[in-house]
Design a protein around this motif. Sequence first.
Motif, PDB file in Angstrom:
ATOM      1  N   ASP A   1     -38.780  -3.747  64.216  1.00 51.58           N
ATOM      2  CA  ASP A   1     -39.129  -2.456  63.570  1.00 51.58           C
ATOM      3  C   ASP A   1     -38.935  -2.507  62.146  1.00 51.58           C
ATOM      4  OD1 ASP A   1     -37.363  -0.620  66.261  1.00 51.58           O
ATOM      5  OD2 ASP A   1     -39.710  -1.299  66.137  1.00 51.58           O
ATOM      6  N   ARG A   2     -38.313  -3.581  61.532  1.00 51.47           N
ATOM      7  CA  ARG A   2     -38.613  -3.781  60.069  1.00 51.47           C
ATOM      8  C   ARG A   2     -39.812  -4.164  59.486  1.00 51.47           C
ATOM      9  NH1 ARG A   2     -32.599  -6.469  58.845  1.00 51.47           N
ATOM     10  NH2 ARG A   2     -33.391  -5.911  56.704  1.00 51.47           N
ATOM     11  N   LEU A   3     -40.688  -4.449  60.173  1.00 53.70           N
ATOM     12  CA  LEU A   3     -41.880  -5.141  59.653  1.00 53.70           C
ATOM     13  C   LEU A   3     -42.947  -4.059  59.349  1.00 53.70           C
ATOM     14  CD1 LEU A   3     -42.480  -7.936  62.463  1.00 53.70           C
ATOM     15  CD2 LEU A   3     -41.507  -8.221  60.173  1.00 53.70           C
ATOM     16  N   SER A   4     -43.778  -4.469  58.653  1.00 51.62           N
ATOM     17  CA  SER A   4     -45.001  -3.410  58.396  1.00 51.62           C
ATOM     18  C   SER A   4     -45.673  -2.970  59.973  1.00 51.62           C
ATOM     19  CB  SER A   4     -46.050  -4.263  57.244  1.00 51.62           C
ATOM     20  OG  SER A   4     -46.836  -5.187  58.148  1.00 51.62           O
ATOM     21  N   GLU A   5     -46.644  -2.186  59.737  1.00 49.76           N
ATOM     22  CA  GLU A   5     -47.219  -1.458  60.790  1.00 49.76           C
ATOM     23  C   GLU A   5     -48.082  -2.429  61.483  1.00 49.76           C
ATOM     24  OE1 GLU A   5     -49.177   2.111  60.258  1.00 49.76           O
ATOM     25  OE2 GLU A   5     -50.139   2.082  62.522  1.00 49.76           O
ATOM     26  N   LYS A   6     -48.964  -3.299  60.545  1.00 49.16           N
ATOM     27  CA  LYS A   6     -49.777  -4.509  60.769  1.00 49.16           C
ATOM     28  C   LYS A   6     -49.209  -5.374  61.467  1.00 49.16           C
ATOM     29  CE  LYS A   6     -53.404  -4.500  58.626  1.00 49.16           C
ATOM     30  NZ  LYS A   6     -54.295  -4.728  57.544  1.00 49.16           N
ATOM     31  N   GLU A   7     -48.139  -5.905  60.746  1.00 49.22           N
ATOM     32  CA  GLU A   7     -47.142  -7.073  61.552  1.00 49.22           C
ATOM     33  C   GLU A   7     -46.700  -6.787  62.773  1.00 49.22           C
ATOM     34  OE1 GLU A   7     -44.509  -7.483  57.946  1.00 49.22           O
ATOM     35  OE2 GLU A   7     -45.867  -8.774  57.037  1.00 49.22           O
ATOM     36  N   ARG A   8     -45.965  -5.567  62.996  1.00 50.52           N
ATOM     37  CA  ARG A   8     -45.528  -5.121  64.362  1.00 50.52           C
ATOM     38  C   ARG A   8     -46.463  -5.267  65.221  1.00 50.52           C
ATOM     39  NH1 ARG A   8     -42.943  -1.095  61.355  1.00 50.52           N
ATOM     40  NH2 ARG A   8     -44.384   0.593  62.373  1.00 50.52           N
ATOM     41  N   TYR A   9     -47.660  -4.687  65.029  1.00 53.03           N
ATOM     42  CA  TYR A   9     -48.806  -4.753  65.894  1.00 53.03           C
ATOM     43  C   TYR A   9     -49.221  -6.040  66.332  1.00 53.03           C
ATOM     44  CZ  TYR A   9     -53.381  -3.684  68.107  1.00 53.03           C
ATOM     45  OH  TYR A   9     -54.464  -3.642  69.086  1.00 53.03           O
ATOM     46  N   VAL A  10     -49.479  -7.087  65.501  1.00 55.13           N
ATOM     47  CA  VAL A  10     -49.687  -8.535  65.712  1.00 55.13           C
ATOM     48  C   VAL A  10     -48.616  -9.233  66.533  1.00 55.13           C
ATOM     49  CG1 VAL A  10     -50.167 -10.934  64.743  1.00 55.13           C
ATOM     50  CG2 VAL A  10     -51.119  -8.598  63.810  1.00 55.13           C
ATOM     51  N   ILE A  11     -47.345  -9.032  66.152  1.00 47.26           N
ATOM     52  CA  ILE A  11     -46.161  -9.750  67.066  1.00 47.26           C
ATOM     53  C   ILE A  11     -46.237  -9.061  68.210  1.00 47.26           C
ATOM     54  CG2 ILE A  11     -43.929  -9.840  67.134  1.00 47.26           C
ATOM     55  CD1 ILE A  11     -45.120 -11.660  65.051  1.00 47.26           C
ATOM     56  N   ARG A  12     -46.268  -7.790  68.407  1.00 46.97           N
ATOM     57  CA  ARG A  12     -46.208  -7.221  69.993  1.00 46.97           C
ATOM     58  C   ARG A  12     -47.598  -7.753  70.713  1.00 46.97           C
ATOM     59  NH1 ARG A  12     -41.802  -3.902  70.404  1.00 46.97           N
ATOM     60  NH2 ARG A  12     -41.097  -3.057  68.453  1.00 46.97           N
ATOM     61  N   MET A  13     -48.518  -7.791  70.029  1.00 47.53           N
ATOM     62  CA  MET A  13     -49.769  -8.242  71.037  1.00 47.53           C
ATOM     63  C   MET A  13     -49.739  -9.926  71.201  1.00 47.53           C
ATOM     64  SD  MET A  13     -51.784  -5.703  71.401  1.00 47.53           S
ATOM     65  CE  MET A  13     -50.380  -4.829  71.833  1.00 47.53           C
ATOM     66  N   ARG A  14     -49.132 -10.403  70.387  1.00 46.83           N
ATOM     67  CA  ARG A  14     -48.907 -12.123  70.489  1.00 46.83           C
ATOM     68  C   ARG A  14     -48.079 -12.172  71.515  1.00 46.83           C
ATOM     69  NH1 ARG A  14     -51.228 -16.368  70.250  1.00 46.83           N
ATOM     70  NH2 ARG A  14     -50.092 -17.386  68.661  1.00 46.83           N
ATOM     71  N   PHE A  15     -46.553 -11.653  71.485  1.00 47.27           N
ATOM     72  CA  PHE A  15     -45.602 -12.249  72.160  1.00 47.27           C
ATOM     73  C   PHE A  15     -45.220 -11.106  73.350  1.00 47.27           C
ATOM     74  CE2 PHE A  15     -44.916 -15.704  69.754  1.00 47.27           C
ATOM     75  CZ  PHE A  15     -44.929 -15.514  68.542  1.00 47.27           C
ATOM     76  N   TYR A  16     -45.589 -10.061  73.276  1.00 46.50           N
ATOM     77  CA  TYR A  16     -45.572  -9.220  74.466  1.00 46.50           C
ATOM     78  C   TYR A  16     -46.591  -8.739  75.196  1.00 46.50           C
ATOM     79  CZ  TYR A  16     -41.057  -7.894  72.301  1.00 46.50           C
ATOM     80  OH  TYR A  16     -39.744  -7.969  72.053  1.00 46.50           O
ATOM     81  N   GLU A  17     -47.766  -8.758  74.660  1.00 49.94           N
ATOM     82  CA  GLU A  17     -49.134  -8.376  75.505  1.00 49.94           C
ATOM     83  C   GLU A  17     -49.831  -9.796  75.794  1.00 49.94           C
ATOM     84  OE1 GLU A  17     -48.184  -4.717  75.540  1.00 49.94           O
ATOM     85  OE2 GLU A  17     -49.736  -5.530  76.567  1.00 49.94           O
ATOM     86  N   ASP A  18     -49.362 -11.027  75.202  1.00 52.11           N
ATOM     87  CA  ASP A  18     -49.940 -12.262  75.644  1.00 52.11           C
ATOM     88  C   ASP A  18     -51.372 -12.329  75.099  1.00 52.11           C
ATOM     89  OD1 ASP A  18     -50.564 -14.279  78.565  1.00 52.11           O
ATOM     90  OD2 ASP A  18     -50.076 -14.777  76.626  1.00 52.11           O
ATOM     91  N   LYS A  19     -51.702 -11.790  73.967  1.00 52.06           N
ATOM     92  CA  LYS A  19     -52.844 -11.879  73.517  1.00 52.06           C
ATOM     93  C   LYS A  19     -53.181 -13.157  72.536  1.00 52.06           C
ATOM     94  CE  LYS A  19     -54.279  -7.773  75.143  1.00 52.06           C
ATOM     95  NZ  LYS A  19     -55.441  -7.858  76.116  1.00 52.06           N
ATOM     96  N   THR A  20     -54.292 -13.719  72.425  1.00 60.15           N
ATOM     97  CA  THR A  20     -54.477 -14.725  71.475  1.00 60.15           C
ATOM     98  C   THR A  20     -55.045 -14.169  69.982  1.00 60.15           C
ATOM     99  OG1 THR A  20     -56.886 -14.904  71.959  1.00 60.15           O
ATOM    100  CG2 THR A  20     -55.586 -16.238  73.373  1.00 60.15           C
ATOM    101  N   GLN A  21     -55.010 -14.964  69.046  1.00 54.48           N
ATOM    102  CA  GLN A  21     -55.491 -14.308  67.754  1.00 54.48           C
ATOM    103  C   GLN A  21     -56.685 -13.824  67.773  1.00 54.48           C
ATOM    104  OE1 GLN A  21     -54.203 -17.219  64.746  1.00 54.48           O
ATOM    105  NE2 GLN A  21     -52.233 -16.899  64.854  1.00 54.48           N
TER     106      GLN A  21
END
Length: 239
Positions: A190-210
Amino acid sequence: MLSNEKIMDLITQAQSGDIGAKEVLLTENLNLVRSIVHRFTNRGYEWDDLFQIGCMGMVKAIERFDLSFNVKFSTYAVPMIIGEIRRFIRDDNPIKVSRPIKDIAYKVHKVQEFLRGSLGHEPTIQEIAEKSELSTQEIISALDAMQPIVSLYEATTNNSGDQLLLLDQIASTNDEIDCLEKITLNEVIDRLSEKERYVIRMRFYEDKTQSEIANQIGLSQVQISRIEKQALKKIKNFL
């Protein structure tokens, strides 16, 4: 270039304990060591480290050369240097392999080299088994165990020619997601920027590739890779 007679004389002195003679021989043969080391570049090792190992092989050649051999010293030294470098690379493998497996793999490689020359093609497992008197399972197991380790941070390229890391091409697993949840990273994320949070959640929670994330938000995969690395660095610092 030293004459053969001078080399033999220096070897005699070096084997009798003359450090100066050994240093002269080593210095005169440094170009030979360099030429051999170049064969082993691009294998994940520093050139200087391999050069030092090559010099150790040269010193061993000086100490062990039999003056009664009817060969030039360089002819004897080359396989000694190559063997020293190969032994270093083999033993430095982060995954430790037992000595019997290493011995089998070494025997298989020797048989492979022989069969390539005699058959004129890459030998099959069955051909190696017949020549080495090993079972096919022993051969496969030994060769698999001696495969070089590839770093997830090794550079590669995508179809567009952009340079990426091997890690960037691998989708996260459920185990990684569970790991993130167990160590309660939500507060840190939650301390990350909005774009950083989105990328991290997609990568490690939604199992998305880059690549998938890049297509979703209209950025390149390289940009997603930079955002992810920056976010992970922040997370590490926060933790």
